[in-house]
Design a protein around this motif. Structure first.
Motif, PDB file in Angstrom:
ATOM      1  N   GLN A 161      76.751  82.795  12.848  1.00 30.75           N
ATOM      2  CA  GLN A 161      76.527  82.820  14.293  1.00 30.75           C
ATOM      3  C   GLN A 161      76.533  84.236  14.859  1.00 30.75           C
ATOM      4  O   GLN A 161      76.177  84.444  16.020  1.00 30.75           O
ATOM      5  N   GLU A 213      82.398  93.457  17.348  1.00 31.59           N
ATOM      6  CA  GLU A 213      80.942  93.352  17.244  1.00 31.59           C
ATOM      7  C   GLU A 213      80.500  94.136  16.004  1.00 31.59           C
ATOM      8  O   GLU A 213      80.380  95.356  16.034  1.00 31.59           O
ATOM      9  N   ASP A 215      75.523  88.175  15.470  1.00 32.46           N
ATOM     10  CA  ASP A 215      74.297  88.969  15.540  1.00 32.46           C
ATOM     11  C   ASP A 215      74.529  90.300  14.841  1.00 32.46           C
ATOM     12  O   ASP A 215      74.846  91.312  15.460  1.00 32.46           O
TER      13      ASP A 215
END
Length: 510
Positions: free
Chosen positions: A150, A120, A152
């Motif tokens: 795509q 992440e 975040d």
């Protein structure tokens, strides 16, 4: 005004920095990386991201990729966890890129060739291809862009988002969708046009040592106005009177389209124009009289001479129709303009442009008059005027706009999501203001009035056109904040023109 450049112009700036300023490409790369790091850290701090954030840096094998590799090192030194991916044919790797790779490897920073999707990331940096790309993405680069788009995470593009044409802003397949772009030396025109305006996000500009003599960047024709330019141009004279602030004659509206005339005249008043006469169909008299500031004149040939004697600017076109009768009346106006010897600014819009597109002889009359003609077509209207297709305009708008302005000796305001203003002397102003809420019938009538109201009191018609587009766009942005894009009306633009002018005059942001 802030100077803009194409890719070729940027290469001239880099050449000047290396040959005249004796700055090596290695020094320029280090400065670019330092500037990019400062931008990224500023943005991450604004978002409350932790200091030891995870940053994915996507690099190509050229010097843009070298900027990214150098950035990865700086971020590593600042305590960030960096994940570096090097894409492209290693056989085409530049020497500087190789050097930066070696430095990272000496620091035991791993360089991969695929994107890990199990992490992440807090930030993603695009340093893949830079300003040299002229075709759509495919293969590894397209896959990489689609993958990270795509995710975040905050996204930063180095100089220009991968997949965006540096000159035209076009995206032929897919492009990196940045939240911000760190641009070096000069803002590229492609960051403001078409898809490039939105794919690049917020724009940060760092000179990175690439200073150059004014007017010698290689592409001095392209500019973007700044607030201080608009403030200086529109500063009012404390001792002025209604004549000082411009006398505008408007020929607009028909029995079926009276609203176009009112939108145009109300917008002109909102810019500070001192006196307006509206020549429109007799059937509109009662409606016009409901706006007490406007002086009504019937659309009759005997009224043309006194109207021209009165005016310091003439606006023609919104809602007048394209009948043969209207065409003959337009010819009569232009002939009287020739006879008068007054070289007025003449703003042409809507149906006037359609009549000009259908009859080239009208251009001869404007040429004879010596008028400073300001044309305000949208893309389809310009396609008819220039005898090209809308797609051809999209693919070459800067050149086509410049050619048209020179051939017709006019100022061209080519309306689109990003409007450009081209002058006969080769100057082109790019104005990345406004939003999709302005894509509604009547917005063009408001723009005509805004430009004409300013042109009525300025001696520089090119500057008047730039100011008009700027105010119109900012009014749209302010209206959108209040009502939302979908609910905006042209009347909302008019109601916000004065507020924008006030903020500019008071040196306030909005």
């Amino acid at each position: 005004m802030k100077e803009l450049v194409t890719a070729d112009g940027m290469r001239q700036i880099e050449k000047h920095a290396m040959e005249k300023l004796q700055l090596s490409d290695a020094i320029l790369m280090e400065r670019a990386a330092l500037f990019s790091a400062a931008v990224l850290e500023k943005e991450l701090k604004k978002q409350g991201r932790k200091k030891h954030a995870r940053i994915l840096v996507l690099c190509g094998v050229g010097n843009n990729g070298g900027d990214g590799l150098a950035l990865a090192r700086i971020l590593y030194e600042h305590g960030y966890r960096v994940f570096v991916v090097l894409l492209g044919d290693r056989k085409k790797q530049t020497e500087l890129n190789k050097k930066q790779q070696q430095i990272l490897e000496s620091l035991q920073i791993k360089i991969g060739d695929t994107i890990r999707t199990d992490i992440e990331y807090d930030g993603i940096v695009d340093a893949m291809l830079g300003i040299g790309i002229t075709r759509g993405l495919s293969g590894t680069f397209a896959e990489a862009v689609e993958t990270v788009n795509q995710m975040d995470a905050f996204k930063l593009a180095i100089d220009i988002p991968t997949g965006i044409h540096a000159d035209l802003g076009l995206c032929q397949t897919v492009a990196f969708q940045a939240d911000a772009t760190a641009a070096f030396g000069c803002i590229k025109t492609g960051l403001l046009l078409a898809e490039g305006r939105y794919a690049s996000g917020r724009k940060y500009l760092g000179s990175c040592g690439m200073t150059y003599p004014t007017g010698q960047s290689g592409q001095t024709a392209y500019f973007m106005p700044e607030k201080k330019d608009i403030r200086k141009a529109l500063r009012r004279q404390p001792g002025g009177n209604k004549g000082t602030f411009g006398k505008l004659a408007v020929i607009a509206g028909s029995e079926k389209t009276p609203g176009a005339a009112l939108l145009c005249t109300k917008a002109a008043f909102a810019t500070g124009c001192g006196y307006i006469r509206l020549m429109t169909a007799e059937e509109n008299k009662k409606l016009v009289l409901s706006v007490p500031e406007v002086v009504f004149q019937p659309r009759q040939e005997e009224e043309i001479v006194p109207m021209l004697q009165f005016a310091s600017c003439l606006a023609i076109g919104p809602g007048i129709g394209t009948s043969e009768e209207t065409k003959l009346f337009l010819q009569a106006v232009l002939r009287e303009l020739v006879n008068s010897g007054k070289q007025l600014p003449v703003v042409l819009d809507a149906d006037a442009l359609n009549l000009f597109a259908a009859d080239e002889s009208l251009w001869k009359l404007t040429a004879e008059s010596g008028a400073a003609v300001i044309c305000t077509p949208h893309m389809a209207e310009f396609a008819r005027l220039a005898h090209v297709t809308v797609e051809q305009i999209r693919e070459n708008r800067l050149q086509l706009a410049g050619q048209f302005a020179q051939e017709k000796n006019c100022i061209l305001v080519l309306k689109d999501a990003t409007t450009i203003v081209a002058a006969p002397d080769g100057r082109i102003c790019i104005l990345p203001v406004g939003n999709d809420g302005m894509a509604v019938a009547g917005s063009g009538d408001v723009l005509t009035g805004t430009i004409a109201g300013i042109a009525a009191r300025l001696t520089d018609s090119f500057l008047a056109a730039c100011c008009g587009v700027y105010l119109h766009g900012l009014s749209g942005e302010k209206a959108a904040r209040k009502k939302g894009n979908a609910a905006m009306l042209p009347t909302d633009l008019i109601s916000h023109l004065g507020k924008v002018l006030k903020h500019i005059d008071q040196k306030r942001d909005w």
